[in-house]
Write a protein that holds these residues in place. Sequence first.
Motif, PDB file in Angstrom:
ATOM      1  N   SER A 121      -6.929   9.650   0.525  1.00  0.00           N
ATOM      2  CA  SER A 121      -7.618   9.331   1.610  1.00  0.00           C
ATOM      3  C   SER A 121      -8.849   8.508   0.970  1.00  0.00           C
ATOM      4  O   SER A 121      -9.324   7.453   1.351  1.00  0.00           O
ATOM      5  CB  SER A 121      -8.517  10.214   2.349  1.00  0.00           C
ATOM      6  OG  SER A 121      -7.402  10.950   2.992  1.00  0.00           O
ATOM      7  N   PHE A 122      -9.640   8.871  -0.162  1.00  0.00           N
ATOM      8  CA  PHE A 122     -10.721   8.143  -0.733  1.00  0.00           C
ATOM      9  C   PHE A 122     -10.051   6.838  -1.106  1.00  0.00           C
ATOM     10  O   PHE A 122     -10.989   5.606  -0.993  1.00  0.00           O
ATOM     11  CB  PHE A 122     -11.364   8.944  -1.763  1.00  0.00           C
ATOM     12  CG  PHE A 122     -12.344   8.268  -2.602  1.00  0.00           C
ATOM     13  CD1 PHE A 122     -13.656   8.386  -2.146  1.00  0.00           C
ATOM     14  CD2 PHE A 122     -12.103   7.484  -3.857  1.00  0.00           C
ATOM     15  CE1 PHE A 122     -14.853   7.632  -2.674  1.00  0.00           C
ATOM     16  CE2 PHE A 122     -13.145   6.575  -4.610  1.00  0.00           C
ATOM     17  CZ  PHE A 122     -14.364   7.078  -3.965  1.00  0.00           C
ATOM     18  N   HIS A 123      -8.823   6.796  -1.913  1.00  0.00           N
ATOM     19  CA  HIS A 123      -8.322   5.564  -2.437  1.00  0.00           C
ATOM     20  C   HIS A 123      -8.084   4.482  -1.120  1.00  0.00           C
ATOM     21  O   HIS A 123      -8.407   3.225  -1.258  1.00  0.00           O
ATOM     22  CB  HIS A 123      -6.833   5.713  -3.292  1.00  0.00           C
ATOM     23  CG  HIS A 123      -6.585   4.642  -3.755  1.00  0.00           C
ATOM     24  ND1 HIS A 123      -6.869   4.023  -5.059  1.00  0.00           N
ATOM     25  CD2 HIS A 123      -5.518   3.971  -3.463  1.00  0.00           C
ATOM     26  CE1 HIS A 123      -6.513   2.936  -5.197  1.00  0.00           C
ATOM     27  NE2 HIS A 123      -5.425   2.806  -4.373  1.00  0.00           N
ATOM     28  N   ALA A 124      -7.592   5.016  -0.219  1.00  0.00           N
ATOM     29  CA  ALA A 124      -7.286   4.170   1.106  1.00  0.00           C
ATOM     30  C   ALA A 124      -8.379   3.441   1.825  1.00  0.00           C
ATOM     31  O   ALA A 124      -8.697   2.450   2.078  1.00  0.00           O
ATOM     32  CB  ALA A 124      -6.585   4.712   2.089  1.00  0.00           C
ATOM     33  N   SER A 125      -9.621   4.460   1.764  1.00  0.00           N
ATOM     34  CA  SER A 125     -10.779   4.065   2.524  1.00  0.00           C
ATOM     35  C   SER A 125     -11.838   3.289   1.833  1.00  0.00           C
ATOM     36  O   SER A 125     -12.172   2.138   2.061  1.00  0.00           O
ATOM     37  CB  SER A 125     -11.269   5.558   2.857  1.00  0.00           C
ATOM     38  OG  SER A 125     -12.683   5.100   3.649  1.00  0.00           O
ATOM     39  N   VAL A 150      -9.049   6.286   9.361  1.00  0.00           N
ATOM     40  CA  VAL A 150      -9.352   6.253   8.087  1.00  0.00           C
ATOM     41  C   VAL A 150     -10.724   6.757   7.758  1.00  0.00           C
ATOM     42  O   VAL A 150     -11.654   6.178   8.146  1.00  0.00           O
ATOM     43  CB  VAL A 150      -9.069   4.829   7.829  1.00  0.00           C
ATOM     44  CG1 VAL A 150      -9.551   4.365   6.075  1.00  0.00           C
ATOM     45  CG2 VAL A 150      -8.003   3.991   7.977  1.00  0.00           C
ATOM     46  N   ASP A 151     -10.714   7.811   6.799  1.00  0.00           N
ATOM     47  CA  ASP A 151     -11.909   8.433   6.388  1.00  0.00           C
ATOM     48  C   ASP A 151     -11.503   8.688   4.848  1.00  0.00           C
ATOM     49  O   ASP A 151     -10.504   8.919   4.614  1.00  0.00           O
ATOM     50  CB  ASP A 151     -12.154   9.559   7.186  1.00  0.00           C
ATOM     51  CG  ASP A 151     -13.433  10.523   6.915  1.00  0.00           C
ATOM     52  OD1 ASP A 151     -14.413  10.021   7.287  1.00  0.00           O
ATOM     53  OD2 ASP A 151     -13.093  11.276   6.207  1.00  0.00           O
ATOM     54  N   SER A 152     -12.925   8.750   4.201  1.00  0.00           N
ATOM     55  CA  SER A 152     -12.834   9.042   2.763  1.00  0.00           C
ATOM     56  C   SER A 152     -12.171  10.344   2.406  1.00  0.00           C
ATOM     57  O   SER A 152     -11.782  10.619   1.165  1.00  0.00           O
ATOM     58  CB  SER A 152     -14.180   8.496   2.049  1.00  0.00           C
ATOM     59  OG  SER A 152     -15.219   9.732   2.604  1.00  0.00           O
ATOM     60  N   TYR A 166       1.051  -1.007   0.049  1.00  0.00           N
ATOM     61  CA  TYR A 166       0.107  -0.113  -0.016  1.00  0.00           C
ATOM     62  C   TYR A 166       0.890   1.232  -0.032  1.00  0.00           C
ATOM     63  O   TYR A 166       1.705   1.301   0.825  1.00  0.00           O
ATOM     64  CB  TYR A 166      -0.914  -0.015   1.149  1.00  0.00           C
ATOM     65  CG  TYR A 166      -1.825  -1.403   1.350  1.00  0.00           C
ATOM     66  CD1 TYR A 166      -2.523  -1.609   0.256  1.00  0.00           C
ATOM     67  CD2 TYR A 166      -1.709  -2.074   2.408  1.00  0.00           C
ATOM     68  CE1 TYR A 166      -3.334  -2.820   0.415  1.00  0.00           C
ATOM     69  CE2 TYR A 166      -2.768  -3.173   2.658  1.00  0.00           C
ATOM     70  CZ  TYR A 166      -3.308  -3.531   1.416  1.00  0.00           C
ATOM     71  OH  TYR A 166      -3.949  -4.734   1.653  1.00  0.00           O
ATOM     72  N   ILE A 167       1.074   1.790  -1.316  1.00  0.00           N
ATOM     73  CA  ILE A 167       2.011   2.887  -1.392  1.00  0.00           C
ATOM     74  C   ILE A 167       0.930   4.417  -1.630  1.00  0.00           C
ATOM     75  O   ILE A 167       0.295   4.257  -2.422  1.00  0.00           O
ATOM     76  CB  ILE A 167       2.827   2.689  -2.543  1.00  0.00           C
ATOM     77  CG1 ILE A 167       3.640   1.426  -2.391  1.00  0.00           C
ATOM     78  CG2 ILE A 167       3.948   3.927  -2.497  1.00  0.00           C
ATOM     79  CD1 ILE A 167       4.279   1.060  -3.426  1.00  0.00           C
ATOM     80  N   PHE A 168       1.392   5.318  -0.844  1.00  0.00           N
ATOM     81  CA  PHE A 168       0.528   6.420  -1.080  1.00  0.00           C
ATOM     82  C   PHE A 168       1.612   7.908  -1.151  1.00  0.00           C
ATOM     83  O   PHE A 168       2.713   7.777  -0.942  1.00  0.00           O
ATOM     84  CB  PHE A 168      -0.320   6.935   0.109  1.00  0.00           C
ATOM     85  CG  PHE A 168      -1.093   5.842   0.338  1.00  0.00           C
ATOM     86  CD1 PHE A 168      -2.550   6.093  -0.174  1.00  0.00           C
ATOM     87  CD2 PHE A 168      -0.990   4.686   1.100  1.00  0.00           C
ATOM     88  CE1 PHE A 168      -3.609   4.951  -0.193  1.00  0.00           C
ATOM     89  CE2 PHE A 168      -2.080   3.719   1.224  1.00  0.00           C
ATOM     90  CZ  PHE A 168      -3.286   3.905   0.592  1.00  0.00           C
ATOM     91  N   TYR A 169       1.063   8.809  -1.984  1.00  0.00           N
ATOM     92  CA  TYR A 169       2.040   9.963  -2.097  1.00  0.00           C
ATOM     93  C   TYR A 169       1.691  11.013  -1.011  1.00  0.00           C
ATOM     94  O   TYR A 169       0.222  11.439  -1.014  1.00  0.00           O
ATOM     95  CB  TYR A 169       1.713  10.624  -3.476  1.00  0.00           C
ATOM     96  CG  TYR A 169       2.453  11.912  -3.795  1.00  0.00           C
ATOM     97  CD1 TYR A 169       3.738  11.923  -3.689  1.00  0.00           C
ATOM     98  CD2 TYR A 169       1.723  13.179  -3.894  1.00  0.00           C
ATOM     99  CE1 TYR A 169       4.309  13.252  -3.928  1.00  0.00           C
ATOM    100  CE2 TYR A 169       2.172  14.282  -4.363  1.00  0.00           C
ATOM    101  CZ  TYR A 169       3.321  14.263  -4.246  1.00  0.00           C
ATOM    102  OH  TYR A 169       3.985  15.812  -4.511  1.00  0.00           O
TER     103      TYR A 169
END
Length: 237
Positions: A22-26, A54-56, A4-7
Amino acid sequence: MSKYIFYAPNPTSENRLSEEESFHASRVLRLKSGDQINLLDGQGGRYAALLDQVDSKKTTFTQLSLLEKQAIIPYQIHIYVAPTKQMERMEWMVEKCCEFGIHGIHFFHSRNSERKEIKLNRLEKIAVSALKQSKNLYLPEISPIKPLSTYMDSLVESASTQRLFAHISDPPVENLSKQLIQNKSYHVLIGPEGDFTPTESADLLRANWTPCSLGKSILRTETACIAATMGIHMVHE
Protein backbone atom coordinates in the motif's frame (compact mmCIF):
# COMPACT_ATOMS: atom_id res chain seq x y z
CA MET A 1 0.58 -6.74 -18.36
CA SER A 2 0.15 -3.55 -16.36
CA LYS A 3 3.46 -1.93 -15.43
CA TYR A 4 2.15 -1.72 -11.85
CA ILE A 5 2.59 -5.15 -10.29
CA PHE A 6 1.85 -6.02 -6.68
CA TYR A 7 2.04 -9.15 -4.55
CA ALA A 8 -1.22 -10.22 -2.92
CA PRO A 9 -1.23 -13.82 -1.60
CA ASN A 10 -5.03 -14.04 -1.24
CA PRO A 11 -6.58 -11.65 -3.78
CA THR A 12 -9.85 -13.57 -4.16
CA SER A 13 -10.62 -13.42 -0.43
CA GLU A 14 -8.91 -10.17 0.60
CA ASN A 15 -9.36 -7.16 -1.68
CA ARG A 16 -6.54 -5.12 -0.20
CA LEU A 17 -2.79 -4.79 -0.43
CA SER A 18 -0.43 -5.32 2.46
CA GLU A 19 0.74 -2.22 4.32
CA GLU A 20 4.10 -2.37 2.57
CA GLU A 21 2.54 -2.72 -0.88
CA SER A 22 0.00 0.00 0.00
CA PHE A 23 2.82 2.40 0.87
CA HIS A 24 4.53 1.60 -2.41
CA ALA A 25 1.33 2.23 -4.40
CA SER A 26 0.44 5.42 -2.56
CA ARG A 27 3.68 7.16 -1.66
CA VAL A 28 6.19 5.78 -4.18
CA LEU A 29 4.15 5.29 -7.36
CA ARG A 30 1.50 7.85 -6.36
CA LEU A 31 -1.28 5.81 -7.94
CA LYS A 32 -4.89 6.95 -7.83
CA SER A 33 -8.31 5.37 -7.58
CA GLY A 34 -9.21 3.78 -10.92
CA ASP A 35 -5.63 2.97 -11.95
CA GLN A 36 -5.20 -0.53 -13.38
CA ILE A 37 -2.83 -2.90 -11.62
CA ASN A 38 -1.73 -6.53 -11.84
CA LEU A 39 -1.62 -8.82 -8.82
CA LEU A 40 0.51 -11.93 -8.30
CA ASP A 41 -0.61 -14.46 -5.69
CA GLY A 42 2.68 -16.40 -5.65
CA GLN A 43 0.79 -19.60 -6.42
CA GLY A 44 0.70 -19.36 -10.20
CA GLY A 45 -2.04 -16.74 -10.56
CA ARG A 46 -1.87 -13.34 -12.22
CA TYR A 47 -4.85 -11.02 -11.91
CA ALA A 48 -6.00 -7.65 -13.20
CA ALA A 49 -7.75 -5.21 -10.88
CA LEU A 50 -8.61 -1.55 -10.47
CA LEU A 51 -7.51 0.44 -7.46
CA ASP A 52 -10.41 1.52 -5.27
CA GLN A 53 -9.22 3.32 -2.14
CA VAL A 54 -5.55 4.33 -2.21
CA ASP A 55 -4.00 4.83 1.21
CA SER A 56 -0.45 4.43 2.51
CA LYS A 57 -1.58 1.81 5.04
CA LYS A 58 -4.62 0.21 3.42
CA THR A 59 -5.09 0.23 -0.33
CA THR A 60 -8.05 -1.70 -1.71
CA PHE A 61 -8.86 -2.93 -5.19
CA THR A 62 -11.96 -3.98 -7.12
CA GLN A 63 -13.02 -5.65 -10.39
CA LEU A 64 -10.60 -8.56 -9.90
CA SER A 65 -10.22 -10.87 -12.89
CA LEU A 66 -7.91 -13.82 -13.51
CA LEU A 67 -5.54 -13.20 -16.42
CA GLU A 68 -3.32 -16.25 -16.18
CA LYS A 69 -2.91 -19.42 -14.17
CA GLN A 70 0.56 -20.81 -14.73
CA ALA A 71 0.70 -24.59 -14.91
CA ILE A 72 2.80 -26.40 -12.35
CA ILE A 73 5.94 -27.73 -14.01
CA PRO A 74 6.51 -31.50 -13.67
CA TYR A 75 9.64 -31.07 -11.53
CA GLN A 76 10.58 -29.07 -8.44
CA ILE A 77 13.83 -27.54 -7.25
CA HIS A 78 14.71 -27.20 -3.58
CA ILE A 79 18.14 -25.84 -2.66
CA TYR A 80 19.57 -26.31 0.85
CA VAL A 81 22.51 -24.07 1.67
CA ALA A 82 24.78 -23.11 4.56
CA PRO A 83 24.61 -19.27 4.57
CA THR A 84 27.83 -17.33 4.13
CA LYS A 85 29.24 -14.75 6.51
CA GLN A 86 28.36 -11.94 4.09
CA MET A 87 24.58 -11.90 4.00
CA GLU A 88 24.56 -9.73 0.88
CA ARG A 89 25.75 -12.74 -1.07
CA MET A 90 22.82 -14.82 0.17
CA GLU A 91 20.42 -12.03 -0.74
CA TRP A 92 21.86 -11.95 -4.26
CA MET A 93 21.52 -15.74 -4.49
CA VAL A 94 17.87 -15.66 -3.43
CA GLU A 95 17.11 -12.97 -5.99
CA LYS A 96 18.74 -14.82 -8.89
CA CYS A 97 17.36 -18.26 -8.01
CA CYS A 98 13.88 -16.75 -7.83
CA GLU A 99 14.35 -15.15 -11.24
CA PHE A 100 15.28 -18.51 -12.76
CA GLY A 101 12.44 -20.22 -10.90
CA ILE A 102 12.77 -22.26 -7.73
CA HIS A 103 10.36 -23.88 -5.30
CA GLY A 104 12.28 -23.74 -2.04
CA ILE A 105 15.42 -22.19 -0.54
CA HIS A 106 16.29 -23.73 2.80
CA PHE A 107 19.16 -22.88 5.13
CA PHE A 108 21.21 -25.16 7.38
CA HIS A 109 24.24 -24.99 9.64
CA SER A 110 27.01 -27.56 9.63
CA ARG A 111 30.53 -27.93 11.02
CA ASN A 112 32.12 -25.34 8.69
CA SER A 113 29.17 -22.91 8.66
CA GLU A 114 29.96 -19.20 8.92
CA ARG A 115 26.56 -17.92 10.08
CA LYS A 116 23.92 -19.13 12.53
CA GLU A 117 21.25 -16.45 11.99
CA ILE A 118 19.54 -14.95 8.95
CA LYS A 119 16.96 -12.21 8.46
CA LEU A 120 14.15 -14.29 7.00
CA ASN A 121 11.83 -11.30 6.46
CA ARG A 122 14.48 -9.54 4.39
CA LEU A 123 14.97 -12.61 2.17
CA GLU A 124 11.22 -13.03 1.72
CA LYS A 125 10.93 -9.42 0.55
CA ILE A 126 13.73 -10.00 -1.96
CA ALA A 127 11.93 -13.10 -3.22
CA VAL A 128 8.70 -11.12 -3.68
CA SER A 129 10.59 -8.40 -5.56
CA ALA A 130 12.17 -11.01 -7.84
CA LEU A 131 8.75 -12.57 -8.43
CA LYS A 132 7.34 -9.22 -9.52
CA GLN A 133 10.34 -8.48 -11.75
CA SER A 134 10.43 -11.86 -13.51
CA LYS A 135 7.66 -13.75 -15.29
CA ASN A 136 7.69 -16.55 -12.74
CA LEU A 137 4.38 -16.73 -10.90
CA TYR A 138 5.34 -19.06 -8.04
CA LEU A 139 6.88 -17.67 -4.87
CA PRO A 140 9.38 -20.10 -3.31
CA GLU A 141 9.29 -21.24 0.28
CA ILE A 142 12.20 -19.84 2.30
CA SER A 143 13.06 -21.74 5.46
CA PRO A 144 15.05 -20.66 8.54
CA ILE A 145 18.35 -22.23 9.54
CA LYS A 146 18.15 -25.80 10.82
CA PRO A 147 20.87 -28.34 11.62
CA LEU A 148 22.14 -30.28 8.60
CA SER A 149 21.13 -33.49 10.37
CA THR A 150 17.49 -32.37 10.34
CA TYR A 151 17.38 -32.44 6.56
CA MET A 152 19.50 -35.56 6.30
CA ASP A 153 17.01 -37.43 8.47
CA SER A 154 13.70 -35.91 7.36
CA LEU A 155 14.14 -35.88 3.59
CA VAL A 156 13.37 -39.35 2.33
CA GLU A 157 14.10 -40.38 -1.23
CA SER A 158 11.07 -41.82 -3.01
CA ALA A 159 9.76 -42.50 -6.50
CA SER A 160 9.06 -38.78 -6.91
CA THR A 161 12.13 -37.29 -5.21
CA GLN A 162 15.88 -37.25 -5.72
CA ARG A 163 18.40 -36.18 -3.07
CA LEU A 164 21.79 -34.84 -4.15
CA PHE A 165 24.70 -32.97 -2.60
CA ALA A 166 27.46 -30.95 -4.24
CA HIS A 167 30.65 -32.89 -3.61
CA ILE A 168 34.25 -31.89 -4.25
CA SER A 169 36.36 -35.00 -4.59
CA ASP A 170 39.40 -36.42 -6.34
CA PRO A 171 38.66 -38.04 -8.71
CA PRO A 172 35.53 -35.93 -9.30
CA VAL A 173 32.07 -37.46 -9.16
CA GLU A 174 29.59 -37.30 -12.05
CA ASN A 175 28.27 -33.91 -13.10
CA LEU A 176 24.83 -32.87 -11.81
CA SER A 177 23.28 -33.05 -15.28
CA LYS A 178 24.31 -36.71 -15.63
CA GLN A 179 22.97 -37.63 -12.19
CA LEU A 180 19.49 -36.20 -12.63
CA ILE A 181 16.49 -38.40 -13.25
CA GLN A 182 13.88 -36.49 -15.26
CA ASN A 183 10.82 -34.88 -13.64
CA LYS A 184 11.55 -35.39 -9.97
CA SER A 185 11.36 -33.19 -6.90
CA TYR A 186 15.07 -32.38 -6.49
CA HIS A 187 16.60 -31.65 -3.10
CA VAL A 188 20.15 -30.36 -3.51
CA LEU A 189 22.52 -29.66 -0.62
CA ILE A 190 25.18 -26.97 -1.12
CA GLY A 191 27.89 -26.92 1.53
CA PRO A 192 29.55 -23.92 3.22
CA GLU A 193 32.66 -22.13 1.94
CA GLY A 194 34.81 -24.72 3.68
CA ASP A 195 32.71 -27.52 2.15
CA PHE A 196 31.23 -30.44 4.04
CA THR A 197 33.64 -32.14 6.42
CA PRO A 198 34.80 -35.66 5.49
CA THR A 199 32.54 -36.98 8.25
CA GLU A 200 29.51 -35.11 6.91
CA SER A 201 30.19 -36.30 3.37
CA ALA A 202 30.54 -39.87 4.61
CA ASP A 203 27.27 -39.56 6.54
CA LEU A 204 25.48 -38.28 3.43
CA LEU A 205 26.84 -41.15 1.36
CA ARG A 206 25.76 -43.68 3.99
CA ALA A 207 22.29 -42.13 3.96
CA ASN A 208 22.19 -42.68 0.16
CA TRP A 209 22.41 -39.03 -0.88
CA THR A 210 23.82 -38.84 -4.41
CA PRO A 211 27.08 -36.86 -4.78
CA CYS A 212 27.33 -34.59 -7.80
CA SER A 213 29.78 -32.14 -9.35
CA LEU A 214 28.91 -28.62 -10.48
CA GLY A 215 31.84 -28.43 -12.88
CA LYS A 216 35.61 -28.17 -12.87
CA SER A 217 35.74 -24.79 -11.10
CA ILE A 218 35.51 -24.39 -7.34
CA LEU A 219 32.40 -22.21 -6.96
CA ARG A 220 31.44 -19.86 -4.18
CA THR A 221 28.45 -21.03 -2.17
CA GLU A 222 26.00 -18.58 -3.71
CA THR A 223 27.28 -19.30 -7.23
CA ALA A 224 26.87 -23.03 -6.65
CA CYS A 225 23.21 -22.51 -5.69
CA ILE A 226 22.52 -20.61 -8.89
CA ALA A 227 24.49 -23.12 -11.00
CA ALA A 228 22.50 -26.03 -9.56
CA THR A 229 19.18 -24.25 -10.12
CA MET A 230 20.00 -23.32 -13.71
CA GLY A 231 21.52 -26.73 -14.40
CA ILE A 232 18.32 -28.53 -13.42
CA HIS A 233 16.23 -26.22 -15.61
CA MET A 234 18.55 -26.76 -18.58
CA VAL A 235 18.24 -30.53 -18.32
CA HIS A 236 14.48 -30.16 -18.66
CA GLU A 237 14.53 -27.75 -21.61
